[in-house]
Design a protein around this motif. Structure first.
Motif, PDB file in Angstrom:
ATOM      1  N   GLU A 176     -42.067   3.551  21.341  1.00 18.28           N
ATOM      2  CA  GLU A 176     -43.229   4.446  21.308  1.00 18.28           C
ATOM      3  C   GLU A 176     -42.950   5.732  22.085  1.00 18.28           C
ATOM      4  O   GLU A 176     -43.336   6.812  21.657  1.00 18.28           O
ATOM      5  N   GLU A 177     -42.272   5.596  23.216  1.00 16.08           N
ATOM      6  CA  GLU A 177     -41.951   6.772  24.030  1.00 16.08           C
ATOM      7  C   GLU A 177     -40.965   7.685  23.303  1.00 16.08           C
ATOM      8  O   GLU A 177     -41.098   8.900  23.337  1.00 16.08           O
ATOM      9  N   LEU A 178     -39.996   7.089  22.621  1.00 14.88           N
ATOM     10  CA  LEU A 178     -39.035   7.888  21.859  1.00 14.88           C
ATOM     11  C   LEU A 178     -39.704   8.577  20.676  1.00 14.88           C
ATOM     12  O   LEU A 178     -39.370   9.714  20.344  1.00 14.88           O
ATOM     13  N   ASP A 179     -40.655   7.897  20.028  1.00 13.45           N
ATOM     14  CA  ASP A 179     -41.350   8.494  18.882  1.00 13.45           C
ATOM     15  C   ASP A 179     -42.160   9.719  19.288  1.00 13.45           C
ATOM     16  O   ASP A 179     -42.368  10.624  18.474  1.00 13.45           O
ATOM     17  N   LYS A 180     -42.629   9.769  20.529  1.00 17.77           N
ATOM     18  CA  LYS A 180     -43.405  10.916  21.006  1.00 17.77           C
ATOM     19  C   LYS A 180     -42.544  12.167  21.119  1.00 17.77           C
ATOM     20  O   LYS A 180     -43.047  13.281  21.022  1.00 17.77           O
ATOM     21  N   LEU A 181     -41.262  11.975  21.356  1.00 20.98           N
ATOM     22  CA  LEU A 181     -40.343  13.108  21.475  1.00 20.98           C
ATOM     23  C   LEU A 181     -39.988  13.609  20.081  1.00 20.98           C
ATOM     24  O   LEU A 181     -39.886  12.838  19.137  1.00 20.98           O
ATOM     25  N   ASP A 182     -39.809  14.896  19.932  1.00 21.33           N
ATOM     26  CA  ASP A 182     -39.390  15.456  18.645  1.00 21.33           C
ATOM     27  C   ASP A 182     -37.869  15.569  18.675  1.00 21.33           C
ATOM     28  O   ASP A 182     -37.311  16.627  18.950  1.00 21.33           O
ATOM     29  N   LEU A 183     -37.198  14.446  18.436  1.00 23.41           N
ATOM     30  CA  LEU A 183     -35.739  14.408  18.532  1.00 23.41           C
ATOM     31  C   LEU A 183     -35.127  14.823  17.198  1.00 23.41           C
ATOM     32  O   LEU A 183     -35.318  14.167  16.184  1.00 23.41           O
ATOM     33  N   GLN A 184     -34.400  15.906  17.203  1.00 29.49           N
ATOM     34  CA  GLN A 184     -33.707  16.380  16.012  1.00 29.49           C
ATOM     35  C   GLN A 184     -32.250  15.961  16.130  1.00 29.49           C
ATOM     36  O   GLN A 184     -31.604  16.208  17.130  1.00 29.49           O
ATOM     37  N   SER A 185     -31.764  15.310  15.098  1.00 32.72           N
ATOM     38  CA  SER A 185     -30.375  14.860  15.128  1.00 32.72           C
ATOM     39  C   SER A 185     -29.833  14.836  13.715  1.00 32.72           C
ATOM     40  O   SER A 185     -30.580  14.932  12.748  1.00 32.72           O
ATOM     41  N   GLN A 186     -28.545  14.715  13.589  1.00 36.09           N
ATOM     42  CA  GLN A 186     -27.920  14.656  12.281  1.00 36.09           C
ATOM     43  C   GLN A 186     -26.642  13.838  12.360  1.00 36.09           C
ATOM     44  O   GLN A 186     -26.088  13.656  13.417  1.00 36.09           O
ATOM     45  N   LEU A 187     -26.212  13.360  11.217  1.00 35.48           N
ATOM     46  CA  LEU A 187     -24.988  12.592  11.115  1.00 35.48           C
ATOM     47  C   LEU A 187     -23.863  13.561  10.785  1.00 35.48           C
ATOM     48  O   LEU A 187     -23.933  14.284   9.794  1.00 35.48           O
ATOM     49  N   ASN A 188     -22.846  13.629  11.612  1.00 38.04           N
ATOM     50  CA  ASN A 188     -21.715  14.530  11.407  1.00 38.04           C
ATOM     51  C   ASN A 188     -20.497  13.715  10.992  1.00 38.04           C
ATOM     52  O   ASN A 188     -20.112  12.783  11.686  1.00 38.04           O
ATOM     53  N   TYR A 189     -19.883  14.081   9.860  1.00 40.14           N
ATOM     54  CA  TYR A 189     -18.740  13.353   9.316  1.00 40.14           C
ATOM     55  C   TYR A 189     -17.448  14.120   9.540  1.00 40.14           C
ATOM     56  O   TYR A 189     -17.430  15.350   9.526  1.00 40.14           O
ATOM     57  N   ARG A 190     -16.375  13.372   9.710  1.00 31.31           N
ATOM     58  CA  ARG A 190     -15.034  13.951   9.784  1.00 31.31           C
ATOM     59  C   ARG A 190     -14.092  12.975   9.094  1.00 31.31           C
ATOM     60  O   ARG A 190     -14.130  11.768   9.336  1.00 31.31           O
TER      61      ARG A 190
ATOM     62  N   THR B  11       0.841  -1.202   0.000  1.00 29.33           N
ATOM     63  CA  THR B  11       0.000   0.000   0.000  1.00 29.33           C
ATOM     64  C   THR B  11       0.869   1.243   0.000  1.00 29.33           C
ATOM     65  O   THR B  11       1.811   1.368   0.779  1.00 29.33           O
ATOM     66  N   LYS B  12       0.548   2.172  -0.898  1.00 28.88           N
ATOM     67  CA  LYS B  12       1.298   3.434  -1.024  1.00 28.88           C
ATOM     68  C   LYS B  12       0.324   4.587  -1.082  1.00 28.88           C
ATOM     69  O   LYS B  12      -0.874   4.399  -1.245  1.00 28.88           O
ATOM     70  N   GLY B  13       0.868   5.790  -0.964  1.00 30.23           N
ATOM     71  CA  GLY B  13       0.049   6.989  -1.129  1.00 30.23           C
ATOM     72  C   GLY B  13      -0.512   7.497   0.179  1.00 30.23           C
ATOM     73  O   GLY B  13       0.183   7.590   1.180  1.00 30.23           O
ATOM     74  N   THR B  14      -1.790   7.820   0.160  1.00 32.42           N
ATOM     75  CA  THR B  14      -2.462   8.395   1.318  1.00 32.42           C
ATOM     76  C   THR B  14      -3.598   7.489   1.758  1.00 32.42           C
ATOM     77  O   THR B  14      -4.362   6.991   0.933  1.00 32.42           O
ATOM     78  N   ALA B  15      -3.699   7.282   3.042  1.00 27.23           N
ATOM     79  CA  ALA B  15      -4.813   6.510   3.601  1.00 27.23           C
ATOM     80  C   ALA B  15      -5.803   7.500   4.202  1.00 27.23           C
ATOM     81  O   ALA B  15      -5.409   8.487   4.824  1.00 27.23           O
ATOM     82  N   ALA B  16      -7.079   7.254   3.985  1.00 25.59           N
ATOM     83  CA  ALA B  16      -8.117   8.133   4.522  1.00 25.59           C
ATOM     84  C   ALA B  16      -9.166   7.294   5.241  1.00 25.59           C
ATOM     85  O   ALA B  16      -9.499   6.191   4.810  1.00 25.59           O
ATOM     86  N   ALA B  17      -9.651   7.826   6.328  1.00 26.62           N
ATOM     87  CA  ALA B  17     -10.732   7.177   7.070  1.00 26.62           C
ATOM     88  C   ALA B  17     -11.795   8.228   7.346  1.00 26.62           C
ATOM     89  O   ALA B  17     -11.479   9.381   7.668  1.00 26.62           O
ATOM     90  N   GLN B  18     -13.031   7.842   7.197  1.00 23.75           N
ATOM     91  CA  GLN B  18     -14.125   8.768   7.459  1.00 23.75           C
ATOM     92  C   GLN B  18     -14.916   8.254   8.660  1.00 23.75           C
ATOM     93  O   GLN B  18     -15.366   7.104   8.681  1.00 23.75           O
ATOM     94  N   PHE B  19     -15.049   9.104   9.665  1.00 23.06           N
ATOM     95  CA  PHE B  19     -15.798   8.767  10.864  1.00 23.06           C
ATOM     96  C   PHE B  19     -17.024   9.668  10.929  1.00 23.06           C
ATOM     97  O   PHE B  19     -16.982  10.819  10.525  1.00 23.06           O
ATOM     98  N   ALA B  20     -18.094   9.123  11.441  1.00 28.08           N
ATOM     99  CA  ALA B  20     -19.322   9.901  11.626  1.00 28.08           C
ATOM    100  C   ALA B  20     -19.891   9.596  12.998  1.00 28.08           C
ATOM    101  O   ALA B  20     -19.674   8.526  13.550  1.00 28.08           O
ATOM    102  N   HIS B  21     -20.606  10.553  13.535  1.00 29.06           N
ATOM    103  CA  HIS B  21     -21.295  10.285  14.790  1.00 29.06           C
ATOM    104  C   HIS B  21     -22.718  10.820  14.707  1.00 29.06           C
ATOM    105  O   HIS B  21     -23.010  11.780  14.012  1.00 29.06           O
ATOM    106  N   PHE B  22     -23.571  10.125  15.381  1.00 26.56           N
ATOM    107  CA  PHE B  22     -24.990  10.448  15.463  1.00 26.56           C
ATOM    108  C   PHE B  22     -25.339  10.419  16.930  1.00 26.56           C
ATOM    109  O   PHE B  22     -25.113   9.409  17.598  1.00 26.56           O
TER     110      PHE B  22
END
Length: 89
Positions: free
Chosen positions: A67-81, A42-53
Motif C-alpha cells: 500500500e505504501e509503495l502504491d502511494k508513490l508514483d514510481l516510474q520505471s522501465q525494463l531496459n534490455y541489452r 552447437t555452432k554459429g553464434t550464441a546470444a543472451a538477452q539481459f534486462a534490468h528493472f
C-alpha cells in the motif's frame, strides 16, 4: 548461475532466469555471474538477452508494504541489452 549475493533471490522458469536484488545503498553495486553450457554440436553464434528493472525508492519507505509503495508514483522501465558471441570449436 554461478554466483550471487546472499541477499539475492533467483529462480528459473524454462529458459528464463530471474533475480531479485535487495535494496542497494547509494553508490553501491552488486554482481551476478551466469555461466551457460552448450552441447558440443552447437555452432554459429550464441546470444543472451539481459534486462534490468530498477526502482528508486525514497529513504524511509517500507518496501515490504504494498500500500505504501502504491502511494508513490514510481516510474520505471525494463531496459534490455543483448550480448552475442561466436562459438569456436
Amino acid at each position: 548461475m554461478v554466483g550471487k549475493a546472499s541477499s539475492t533471490y533467483c529462480g528459473i522458469s524454462g529458459r528464463d532466469l530471474f533475480c531479485v536484488f535487495d535494496t542497494l545503498k547509494p553508490n553501491r553495486s552488486t554482481t551476478l555471474k551466469v555461466r551457460v553450457w552448450l552441447k558440443k554440436s552447437t555452432k554459429g553464434t550464441a546470444a543472451a538477452q539481459f534486462a534490468h528493472f530498477s526502482v528508486d525508492v525514497p529513504e524511509g519507505v517500507d518496501v515490504t508494504n504494498e500500500e505504501e509503495l502504491d502511494k508513490l508514483d514510481l516510474q520505471s522501465q525494463l531496459n534490455y541489452r543483448t550480448f552475442k558471441t561466436k562459438i569456436l570449436r
